[in-house]
Design a protein around this motif. Structure first.
Motif, mmCIF file in Angstrom:
data_model
loop_
_atom_site.group_PDB
_atom_site.id
_atom_site.type_symbol
_atom_site.label_atom_id
_atom_site.label_comp_id
_atom_site.label_asym_id
_atom_site.label_seq_id
_atom_site.Cartn_x
_atom_site.Cartn_y
_atom_site.Cartn_z
ATOM 1 N N ILE A 1 21.055 2.839 -6.653
ATOM 2 C CA ILE A 1 21.402 4.268 -6.664
ATOM 3 C C ILE A 1 20.188 5.122 -7.013
ATOM 4 O O ILE A 1 20.327 6.321 -7.279
ATOM 5 N N LEU A 2 19.017 4.514 -7.025
ATOM 6 C CA LEU A 2 17.777 5.242 -7.303
ATOM 7 C C LEU A 2 16.783 5.012 -6.170
ATOM 8 O O LEU A 2 16.738 3.926 -5.590
ATOM 9 N N GLY A 3 15.991 6.023 -5.870
ATOM 10 C CA GLY A 3 14.915 5.795 -4.906
ATOM 11 C C GLY A 3 15.058 6.527 -3.601
ATOM 12 O O GLY A 3 14.432 6.159 -2.630
ATOM 13 N N ASN A 4 15.883 7.559 -3.543
ATOM 14 C CA ASN A 4 15.987 8.332 -2.314
ATOM 15 C C ASN A 4 14.884 9.379 -2.288
ATOM 16 O O ASN A 4 14.930 10.375 -3.001
ATOM 17 N N GLY A 5 13.861 9.140 -1.453
ATOM 18 C CA GLY A 5 12.775 10.095 -1.336
ATOM 19 C C GLY A 5 11.631 9.874 -2.294
ATOM 20 O O GLY A 5 10.596 10.536 -2.181
ATOM 21 N N ASP A 6 11.779 8.961 -3.251
ATOM 22 C CA ASP A 6 10.688 8.720 -4.185
ATOM 23 C C ASP A 6 10.431 7.227 -4.375
ATOM 24 O O ASP A 6 9.907 6.801 -5.403
ATOM 25 N N GLY A 7 10.812 6.434 -3.359
ATOM 26 C CA GLY A 7 10.510 5.005 -3.397
ATOM 27 C C GLY A 7 11.038 4.340 -4.649
ATOM 28 O O GLY A 7 12.191 4.528 -5.041
ATOM 29 N N LEU A 8 10.164 3.622 -5.319
ATOM 30 C CA LEU A 8 10.554 2.862 -6.504
ATOM 31 C C LEU A 8 10.194 3.576 -7.803
ATOM 32 O O LEU A 8 10.339 2.998 -8.878
ATOM 33 N N GLN A 9 9.729 4.803 -7.724
ATOM 34 C CA GLN A 9 9.225 5.474 -8.917
ATOM 35 C C GLN A 9 10.275 5.552 -10.024
ATOM 36 O O GLN A 9 9.977 5.277 -11.199
ATOM 37 N N GLU B 262 11.520 4.741 4.925
ATOM 38 C CA GLU B 262 10.731 5.908 4.532
ATOM 39 C C GLU B 262 9.269 5.543 4.328
ATOM 40 O O GLU B 262 8.363 6.297 4.704
ATOM 41 N N ALA B 263 9.018 4.362 3.744
ATOM 42 C CA ALA B 263 7.634 3.926 3.523
ATOM 43 C C ALA B 263 6.915 3.714 4.847
ATOM 44 O O ALA B 263 5.756 4.116 5.015
ATOM 45 N N LEU B 264 7.593 3.078 5.805
ATOM 46 C CA LEU B 264 6.981 2.828 7.108
ATOM 47 C C LEU B 264 6.751 4.132 7.867
ATOM 48 O O LEU B 264 5.696 4.330 8.483
ATOM 49 N N MET B 265 7.740 5.028 7.824
ATOM 50 C CA MET B 265 7.624 6.298 8.547
ATOM 51 C C MET B 265 6.485 7.153 7.976
ATOM 52 O O MET B 265 5.666 7.707 8.727
ATOM 53 N N LYS B 266 6.408 7.257 6.649
ATOM 54 C CA LYS B 266 5.350 8.058 6.026
ATOM 55 C C LYS B 266 3.977 7.472 6.325
ATOM 56 O O LYS B 266 3.023 8.207 6.605
ATOM 57 N N ASP C 281 0.826 -1.211 0.000
ATOM 58 C CA ASP C 281 0.000 0.000 0.000
ATOM 59 C C ASP C 281 0.859 1.259 0.000
ATOM 60 O O ASP C 281 0.425 2.318 -0.476
ATOM 61 N N ALA C 282 2.089 1.141 0.540
ATOM 62 C CA ALA C 282 3.004 2.287 0.595
ATOM 63 C C ALA C 282 3.874 2.404 -0.661
ATOM 64 O O ALA C 282 4.751 3.268 -0.725
ATOM 65 N N GLY C 283 3.659 1.521 -1.637
ATOM 66 C CA GLY C 283 4.399 1.599 -2.890
ATOM 67 C C GLY C 283 5.679 0.804 -2.937
ATOM 68 O O GLY C 283 6.478 0.958 -3.866
#
Length: 446
Positions: free
Chosen positions: A237-245, A275-279, A99-101
């Motif tokens: 090296i991808l996904g800091n602050g934007d999950g898996l987008q 980050e997903a759990l915290m958000k 659910d958190a992406g």
């Protein structure tokens, strides 16, 4: 005084799991977080049980092995929880992250899978993220791969594909029969920065790649060096602050099949989970006291039961925090949930009773890398069947311990740290709910 239904000490995977399950039950929940958790150093996969605590052998079917612990090792946390409840906890955790992406999955067989690590070894795991190739134990699902392409970022020192290639080719598995090629990617953006690219970490490169022009350059170079028939091993090296987008975008833009490997800390695969759990926790109304530290607590006796009434923290000063229930998810030695001196191991927040440590000479093996487990890794707080601890033999009835602060298991040797964290956290929240609503059947709370 600030009042809550539940206060959780610790913001690792155990702390957030307990907190989110408490929120499921409508409880006013707060987390005291002293800083970054061990997720910043993790692989981003979840180990359920990779090696048997009984035979110490590699485990293909973790569920079968867990079911044996009830009679063989009754003090093991899994034995206290039971297979049915562990399954329920792991399924719940997958739903939360999905659910958190951050969807995480296991093999369709529910067995452990193997993942290729940064050093080219094959390590068991039970849940992994979408861009982690889940190999079955016979590596049959690599048969359609024509070659493995390892991506080397010019100047980036935290992933060394030459080492990974050599180790992977030495493995006595079908992986060794697949051609492996190393390709170098050079980002022109590095030339415009006033830093030596050798000083960059994964999180620095992730910031560079959030720029569309830099991302497209990176994507174009990958497309020119690999094909959809390849398995492209790329440092995370991808996904800091934007999950898996951005990983989704890279996959769609190139048409390539990626396998992410965590690099030296910070690990973006682990950071995504945190980050997903915290958000999710804060968006659902949870209260996060970030950058604070619990200094101690006040206890009282009510109806001959010892209880924790309130706690003091470094930031709050004279203002105390109070709750009806407390969960200790402070971690082990790494996060200072346990402290060792020359002769003793202690739990520093409340002085809880610790499992017998014996003489220091028996705490560890002579060699760091050894076939035999280091005893100190199984040290922790002693609890009853519901993970309630004691102080000098007296139970603290409204305090529950979860995760790696617990004794009775070895998270490193047996590869079960993530599974224990999630399942004990879930069990703690269910215990609290059962105490608050004793007439509600378990099925209605699930």
């Amino acid at each position: 005084m600030l009042n809550y239904d539940v206060i959780i000490i610790g913001s690792g995977i155990a702390g957030y799991s307990a907190a989110l399950r408490c929120l499921d039950h409508g409880l006013k929940t707060a987390i005291i977080s002293s800083g970054q958790s061990a997720l910043h150093f993790s692989s981003g996969s979840i180990d359920l049980l990779s090696h048997s605590p009984i035979s110490h052998q590699l485990v293909r079917d973790p569920w079968s092995e867990i079911s044996r612990l009830h009679t063989s090792l009754p003090q093991h946390p899994y034995a206290k929880i039971g297979v049915r409840n562990i399954r329920q906890a792991m399924s719940w955790f997958q739903s939360i992250l999905s659910d958190a992406g951050i969807p995480m999955s296991s093999l369709p067989t529910q067995e452990n899978h193997l993942r290729i690590t940064t050093l080219g070894t094959l390590k068991p795991a039970w849940l992994s993220q979408p861009y982690v190739k889940k190999l079955d134990f016979d590596c049959r699902n690599l048969q359609d791969i024509k070659q493995i392409v390892m991506v080397s970022i010019e100047g980036f020192r935290d992933f060394q594909p030459n080492i990974a290639k050599e180790v992977l080719q030495r493995n006595a598995l079908p992986v060794g029969n697949i051609p492996i090629r190393i390709v170098k990617i050079n980002l022109s953006a590095f030339n415009q920065l006033h830093r030596n690219p050798n000083d960059f970490r994964s999180i620095d490169i992730s910031r560079v790649l959030r720029n569309k022009q830099n991302f497209d350059e990176f994507s174009d170079q990958l497309s020119a060096t690999a094909t959809p028939d390849d398995l492209v091993i790329i440092p995370a090296i991808l996904g800091n602050g934007d999950g898996l987008q951005l990983m989704h975008k890279l996959s769609n833009q190139t048409g390539l099949h990626f396998h992410e490997v965590p690099t030296m800390p910070p690990s973006l695969l682990g950071i995504r989970i945190e980050e997903a759990l915290m958000k999710t926790f804060t968006h659902r109304g949870g209260i996060l006291h970030k950058g604070d530290e619990v200094l101690g607590g006040k206890f009282n006796t009510n109806e001959n039961k010892l209880q924790l009434s309130d706690i003091r923290t470094r930031k709050m000063g004279d203002l105390t925090l109070s709750a009806k229930h407390y969960i200790l998810a402070s971690g082990s030695f790494f996060s200072k949930g346990l402290i060792a001196d020359r002769n003793h191991v202690t739990e520093p927040v409340f002085g809880l009773d610790i499992s017998e440590t014996g003489d220091r000479s028996f705490w560890h093996q002579k060699d760091f890398f050894t076939q035999h487990p280091h005893e100190f890794l199984s040290f922790g707080v002693e609890t009853d069947e519901q993970f309630v601890p004691c102080i000098q033999g007296q139970k603290v009835h409204n305090l529950t311990c979860v995760g790696s602060v617990l004794s009775g298991y070895n998270p490193i040797t047996h590869g079960c740290g993530g599974g224990i964290a999630i399942s004990t956290a879930y069990a703690a929240a269910e215990k609290i709910m059962a105490e608050r609503n004793p007439n509600i059947p378990l099925e209605a709370r699930a």
